[in-house]
Write an enzyme that holds these catalytic residues in place. Structure first.
Site, mmCIF file in Angstrom:
data_model
loop_
_atom_site.group_PDB
_atom_site.id
_atom_site.type_symbol
_atom_site.label_atom_id
_atom_site.label_comp_id
_atom_site.label_asym_id
_atom_site.label_seq_id
_atom_site.Cartn_x
_atom_site.Cartn_y
_atom_site.Cartn_z
ATOM 1 N N HIS A 1 -0.495 4.466 -7.224
ATOM 2 C CA HIS A 1 0.423 3.336 -7.447
ATOM 3 C C HIS A 1 -0.006 2.554 -8.679
ATOM 4 O O HIS A 1 -1.192 2.333 -8.910
ATOM 5 C CB HIS A 1 0.472 2.404 -6.227
ATOM 6 N N HIS B 1 0.068 -1.050 -10.634
ATOM 7 C CA HIS B 1 0.213 -2.491 -10.382
ATOM 8 C C HIS B 1 0.872 -3.139 -11.589
ATOM 9 O O HIS B 1 0.479 -2.873 -12.730
ATOM 10 C CB HIS B 1 -1.158 -3.166 -10.240
HETATM 11 P P1 5GP Z 1 -5.488 -0.568 -4.683
HETATM 12 O O1 5GP Z 1 -6.837 -1.209 -4.576
HETATM 13 O O2 5GP Z 1 -5.389 0.671 -3.814
HETATM 14 O O3 5GP Z 1 -5.099 -0.305 -6.115
HETATM 15 O O4 5GP Z 1 -4.454 -1.638 -4.183
HETATM 16 C C1 5GP Z 1 -3.743 -1.538 -3.001
HETATM 17 C C2 5GP Z 1 -2.773 -2.700 -2.976
HETATM 18 O O5 5GP Z 1 -1.866 -2.476 -1.920
HETATM 19 C C3 5GP Z 1 -3.442 -4.049 -2.718
HETATM 20 O O6 5GP Z 1 -3.120 -4.925 -3.796
HETATM 21 C C4 5GP Z 1 -2.866 -4.504 -1.384
HETATM 22 O O7 5GP Z 1 -2.616 -5.896 -1.357
HETATM 23 C C5 5GP Z 1 -1.586 -3.688 -1.282
HETATM 24 N N1 5GP Z 1 -1.207 -3.352 0.085
HETATM 25 C C6 5GP Z 1 -2.026 -2.832 1.030
HETATM 26 N N2 5GP Z 1 -1.323 -2.608 2.167
HETATM 27 C C7 5GP Z 1 -0.048 -2.985 1.901
HETATM 28 C C8 5GP Z 1 1.151 -2.983 2.692
HETATM 29 O O8 5GP Z 1 1.188 -2.589 3.860
HETATM 30 N N3 5GP Z 1 2.283 -3.448 2.092
HETATM 31 C C9 5GP Z 1 2.285 -3.872 0.795
HETATM 32 N N4 5GP Z 1 3.456 -4.304 0.296
HETATM 33 N N5 5GP Z 1 1.177 -3.885 0.029
HETATM 34 C C10 5GP Z 1 0.028 -3.452 0.579
#
Ligand code: 5GP
Ligand code: ZN
Length: 143
Positions: A101, A103
């Site tokens: 994903h 950001h």
């Molecule tokens: P990563 O560290 O994997 O790049 O970021 C994961 C992101 O996903 C985090 O910013 C977290 O807040 C978001 N996130 C985690 N679980 C959920 C969810 O169930 N729904 C949404 N909308 N965001 C999520």
């Protein structure tokens, strides 16, 4: 393609609710549930791929196209002065959800945040020869 234990696959399948801001056949985007700024948006391929390396190039290009368009939409929606656009790619880079994903994090003048330069550890002290070797290695690793 969807993985039962993946949060983002469950969001794609509609089994977990999200504030969806974009969807087409290949990509989807929704607000981050724990935003770093108003408008913090995640852009994902609908198919489950864990990292960029595992994502086919055509899917990655499509996701980036969506991310590019959404970046403008997000900036306008929250009246941001800029954005940080980034992938935490792999566990070592801080990726917590193993479904690739991007950001989009809106930034505002004087918001007290940091640039992307602040994400890595101590800067390495590399010689000219080491830099040449790394550049050559990357060049030869390309498809
Ligand atoms: P990563 O560290 O994997 O790049 O970021 C994961 C992101 O996903 C985090 O910013 C977290 O807040 C978001 N996130 C985690 N679980 C959920 C969810 O169930 N729904 C949404 N909308 N965001 C999520
Ligand atoms: Zn998934």
């Amino acid at each position: 393609m969807s993985q039962d234990d993946c949060i983002f696959c469950q969001i794609v399948d509609g089994d977990i609710p999200s504030r969806k801001v974009f969807e087409d056949d290949t990509a989807m985007a929704f607000l981050d549930a724990n935003p770093l700024a108003p408008g913090h948006t995640l852009v994902i391929p609908k198919e489950h791929h864990e990292t960029l390396e595992e994502t086919p190039e055509d899917v990655a290009a499509h996701v980036f196209g969506a991310l590019h368009r959404l970046n403008t939409a997000v900036e306008h929606a929250v009246d941001a002065d800029g954005t940080n656009v980034a992938f935490n790619n792999g566990e070592a880079a801080g990726q917590e959800v193993p479904h690739v994903h991007g950001h989009i994090i809106p930034r505002f003048e004087g918001d007290g945040g940091n640039p992307i330069h602040a994400v890595a550890g101590k800067r390495p002290d590399l010689s000219e020869a080491e830099l040449d070797e790394i550049a050559e290695d990357i060049h030869t690793q390309r498809d």
